[in-house]
Design a protein around this motif. Sequence first.
Motif, PDB file in Angstrom:
ATOM      1  N   UNK A 141       0.970  -1.200   0.129  1.00  0.00           N
ATOM      2  CA  UNK A 141       0.154   0.159  -0.109  1.00  0.00           C
ATOM      3  C   UNK A 141       0.704   1.252   0.183  1.00  0.00           C
ATOM      4  N   UNK A 142       1.787   1.351   1.091  1.00  0.00           N
ATOM      5  CA  UNK A 142       3.011   2.466   0.139  1.00  0.00           C
ATOM      6  C   UNK A 142       3.393   2.649  -0.131  1.00  0.00           C
ATOM      7  N   UNK A 143       3.859   1.910  -1.073  1.00  0.00           N
ATOM      8  CA  UNK A 143       4.108   2.094  -2.888  1.00  0.00           C
ATOM      9  C   UNK A 143       2.863   2.810  -3.693  1.00  0.00           C
ATOM     10  N   UNK A 144       1.987   2.295  -3.617  1.00  0.00           N
ATOM     11  CA  UNK A 144       0.707   3.124  -4.063  1.00  0.00           C
ATOM     12  C   UNK A 144       0.177   4.387  -4.010  1.00  0.00           C
ATOM     13  N   UNK A 145       0.218   4.938  -5.472  1.00  0.00           N
ATOM     14  CA  UNK A 145      -0.953   6.593  -4.681  1.00  0.00           C
ATOM     15  C   UNK A 145      -1.757   6.667  -3.433  1.00  0.00           C
ATOM     16  N   UNK A 146      -1.734   7.371  -2.481  1.00  0.00           N
ATOM     17  CA  UNK A 146      -2.272   7.744  -1.538  1.00  0.00           C
ATOM     18  C   UNK A 146      -2.923   5.807  -1.114  1.00  0.00           C
ATOM     19  N   UNK A 147      -1.794   5.121  -0.914  1.00  0.00           N
ATOM     20  CA  UNK A 147      -2.159   4.013  -0.465  1.00  0.00           C
ATOM     21  C   UNK A 147      -2.936   3.143  -1.237  1.00  0.00           C
ATOM     22  N   UNK A 148      -3.427   2.873  -2.375  1.00  0.00           N
ATOM     23  CA  UNK A 148      -3.829   2.169  -3.305  1.00  0.00           C
ATOM     24  C   UNK A 148      -3.262   0.620  -3.746  1.00  0.00           C
ATOM     25  N   UNK A 149      -4.190  -0.149  -4.108  1.00  0.00           N
ATOM     26  CA  UNK A 149      -3.286  -1.085  -4.696  1.00  0.00           C
ATOM     27  C   UNK A 149      -3.756  -0.843  -6.192  1.00  0.00           C
ATOM     28  N   UNK A 150      -2.717  -0.948  -7.208  1.00  0.00           N
ATOM     29  CA  UNK A 150      -3.094  -0.424  -8.442  1.00  0.00           C
ATOM     30  C   UNK A 150      -2.119  -2.014  -8.966  1.00  0.00           C
ATOM     31  N   UNK A 151      -3.838  -2.482 -10.335  1.00  0.00           N
ATOM     32  CA  UNK A 151      -3.448  -4.026 -10.352  1.00  0.00           C
ATOM     33  C   UNK A 151      -2.471  -4.073 -11.944  1.00  0.00           C
ATOM     34  N   UNK A 152      -1.988  -2.591 -12.322  1.00  0.00           N
ATOM     35  CA  UNK A 152      -0.486  -2.876 -12.804  1.00  0.00           C
ATOM     36  C   UNK A 152       0.466  -2.810 -12.096  1.00  0.00           C
ATOM     37  N   UNK A 153       0.617  -2.159 -11.030  1.00  0.00           N
ATOM     38  CA  UNK A 153       2.109  -1.693 -10.609  1.00  0.00           C
ATOM     39  C   UNK A 153       2.333  -3.685 -10.082  1.00  0.00           C
ATOM     40  N   UNK A 154       3.629  -4.060 -11.267  1.00  0.00           N
ATOM     41  CA  UNK A 154       4.295  -5.202 -10.415  1.00  0.00           C
ATOM     42  C   UNK A 154       4.284  -5.909  -9.412  1.00  0.00           C
ATOM     43  N   UNK A 155       5.455  -4.199  -8.356  1.00  0.00           N
ATOM     44  CA  UNK A 155       5.959  -4.997  -7.189  1.00  0.00           C
ATOM     45  C   UNK A 155       4.902  -4.674  -6.315  1.00  0.00           C
ATOM     46  N   UNK A 156       3.932  -4.286  -6.748  1.00  0.00           N
ATOM     47  CA  UNK A 156       2.627  -4.000  -5.441  1.00  0.00           C
ATOM     48  C   UNK A 156       2.285  -5.617  -5.417  1.00  0.00           C
ATOM     49  N   UNK A 157       1.799  -6.181  -6.651  1.00  0.00           N
ATOM     50  CA  UNK A 157       0.910  -7.223  -6.607  1.00  0.00           C
ATOM     51  C   UNK A 157       2.620  -8.960  -5.893  1.00  0.00           C
ATOM     52  N   UNK A 158       3.163  -7.994  -6.606  1.00  0.00           N
ATOM     53  CA  UNK A 158       4.379  -9.341  -6.069  1.00  0.00           C
ATOM     54  C   UNK A 158       4.173  -9.419  -3.660  1.00  0.00           C
ATOM     55  N   UNK A 159       4.054  -8.292  -4.112  1.00  0.00           N
ATOM     56  CA  UNK A 159       4.088  -7.967  -2.868  1.00  0.00           C
ATOM     57  C   UNK A 159       3.072  -8.681  -2.377  1.00  0.00           C
ATOM     58  N   UNK A 160       1.630  -8.413  -2.771  1.00  0.00           N
ATOM     59  CA  UNK A 160       0.451  -8.662  -2.091  1.00  0.00           C
ATOM     60  C   UNK A 160       0.839 -10.209  -2.586  1.00  0.00           C
ATOM     61  N   UNK A 161       1.515 -10.903  -3.461  1.00  0.00           N
ATOM     62  CA  UNK A 161       1.212 -12.540  -3.539  1.00  0.00           C
ATOM     63  C   UNK A 161       1.921 -12.946  -2.113  1.00  0.00           C
ATOM     64  N   UNK A 162       3.147 -12.081  -1.486  1.00  0.00           N
ATOM     65  CA  UNK A 162       3.405 -12.846  -0.544  1.00  0.00           C
ATOM     66  C   UNK A 162       3.101 -12.727   0.406  1.00  0.00           C
ATOM     67  N   UNK A 163       2.114 -11.875   0.480  1.00  0.00           N
ATOM     68  CA  UNK A 163       0.909 -11.717   1.490  1.00  0.00           C
ATOM     69  C   UNK A 163       0.267 -13.123   1.816  1.00  0.00           C
ATOM     70  N   UNK A 164      -0.599 -13.327   0.916  1.00  0.00           N
ATOM     71  CA  UNK A 164      -1.301 -14.464   0.452  1.00  0.00           C
ATOM     72  C   UNK A 164      -0.332 -15.034   1.307  1.00  0.00           C
ATOM     73  N   UNK A 165       0.690 -15.401   0.472  1.00  0.00           N
ATOM     74  CA  UNK A 165       1.865 -16.894   0.286  1.00  0.00           C
ATOM     75  C   UNK A 165       1.136 -17.078   2.753  1.00  0.00           C
TER      76      UNK A 165
END
Lengths: 342, 260
Positions: free
Chosen positions: A237-261
């Motif tokens: 969330x800290x990587x996104x603008x205003x703390x939002x998750x962007x589906x196109x942001x690979x770094x954010x998606x990678x971290x969410x994938x880690x969180x899911x794991x």
Amino acid sequence: MKKTDLIKIILLWCLVALLSAKVQPRTYTGGTSQRLQSKAEVKQSALGIMLGEFRTNLSDMFYMQTENFMHYGVAFLPHNHEEHSHTSDMLTDTGMAHIEGEDETHDHDHGHDHERDHDDDHDGDPHHDHEHEVITVIPTAEKDYRSWLGNLHRQIKPWQAPGESHQLARDVEVVPLFRMMTLADPHYVRGYQVGAFWIQQLDVSAAADFIEEGLQNNPHSFELYLMRGLLNVKKARSMGEQGLIDNGNAAQQALLECARGDFQQAAEYMMQVRPALEVLEDEAQTLWSDDQETDAMAVVYLWVTLEKRIGNEARALELAEKYCRVMPDHKQLHVLLQEMGP
Amino acid sequence: MICRQLFLVARGVWLEAIRRKEIYVMVLISCGLIAALAQVRFFGLESLSKFYRETTLHLMSLATTFTVIVLASRQLPREFETRSIYPLLARPLHRGTFIVGKLLGVWGAGIFCFGLFLMIYIFGSLSMGAPIYPMLLLQHSLLQVEMLLVIVSMCFLLSILVNLDAAITFGSLIYLLSSAWVTFSNQIYGSADGMLRFVIRMTSWVLPQFMLFDLSEKNVHGDVWGALPWWVLAQMTGYALLFSAGYILLSFMIFKRREL
């Protein structure tokens, strides 16, 4: 010195060296901190009350000291009621209340017992007022046999009448105490968990390192995997603008994938230690704490939510159905299941 | 004349304290610990100072008290053991002056130790950018100094009643268990019967409650707690003087009857 004495000393030295090479302090799993039953026994012990902060082990002593810090030095007698659920705070703090991204007015009540939580009115306020009546170590004037000495005691030490609503500091100054308590007892999972909550307010990476250390010492702790997952979400969330998750942001998606794991791993370990429903109803107080149940509910809710967020709708539905059967009281998960249901 | 005699006796205590190496060790180790604690950065985070302040204030109190207990308990037995009391009392020196001179000497050494720790504490706090609450710190120091006076006089009495080792042990135990005893007695007083209540009340008046001289918690959380009102300080000063005078008077009475 005789020759035989010298030989004995050398042999003894070799024996000590041999034995100390086998010593692995971190494999020790004793201590009262981990077992709720031991804690309950200690809290009923007259000696425990007599010796105050020395009533349990060093690690518990540091944990109790955090309460003093949180109450600006006012000493309360040991009480079972925890002032707040850090998991609940962490959910709000890491933005899991807004994991869906689009819905900013989403209900904050994610998988945790809202009654134990802070009033949302206090968010952002460094001080929290609490109404619970807990007994202070220094008694009130009516109960104090020492008359004027008691009055002096109440003037000199930080003291508040038990009935008064007392301020609770949200103070990161407690952080060193968590460092000390986990050094004293590396298996004190709650110390790592709550400590990481406070550290992440200053430095998320330091909190993540602390949780990693906790996981090295407690590799099967579902609470620590939950915490690691939440920290990964916070980082994303800290990587996104205003703390939002962007589906196109690979770094954010990678971290969410880690969180899911992490949530998945947490759920697996949680299921290994959580007692069966019928046992929970009978012996919930000694085998499984309210905090653990809150964390368990958070784990499954977050896992399902994140699967859904990543796009695995079918998997999310399957998991929601599975855990609704395991946790029939999990209202939020049932609501989520209804939303996702066919 | 009396002032000079008091000074000479007190100077003897200071000279002995300088000669004795264990006092140095205790003070140096404590100073080292306080200085080292100021350098610790938990998780690399700056601006965390409450842990340092709390630990240091307790360490200061503990180290000073133990230094004073050892020093005070040793004064009278040592004089008898080395027979140095005979030439001293052969001079026109009243036994009361002798005891008060010793008391001032040990108390002065304790104040010096505490002052040293206080300087390191202030320096450490400033180097960390930690807040210092001058009025609370001043009041804490004053209470600690008053506590040292009570401890010195108590140890003098103990050292006359029992031998050196027992005096140090009893002095340390009374100091360490004072707070726990007050907490315990407060808890059980309501459920105690008449006799036990009497014992509890008696102990609370006969034994000093040392935790009353500790303002460290308010110094740590000085952002929410204000300075003590003057009447509290005045009462605490009276409390300390009362205990100290009582112990010294008892010590003097026993010492006076003692055959040399």
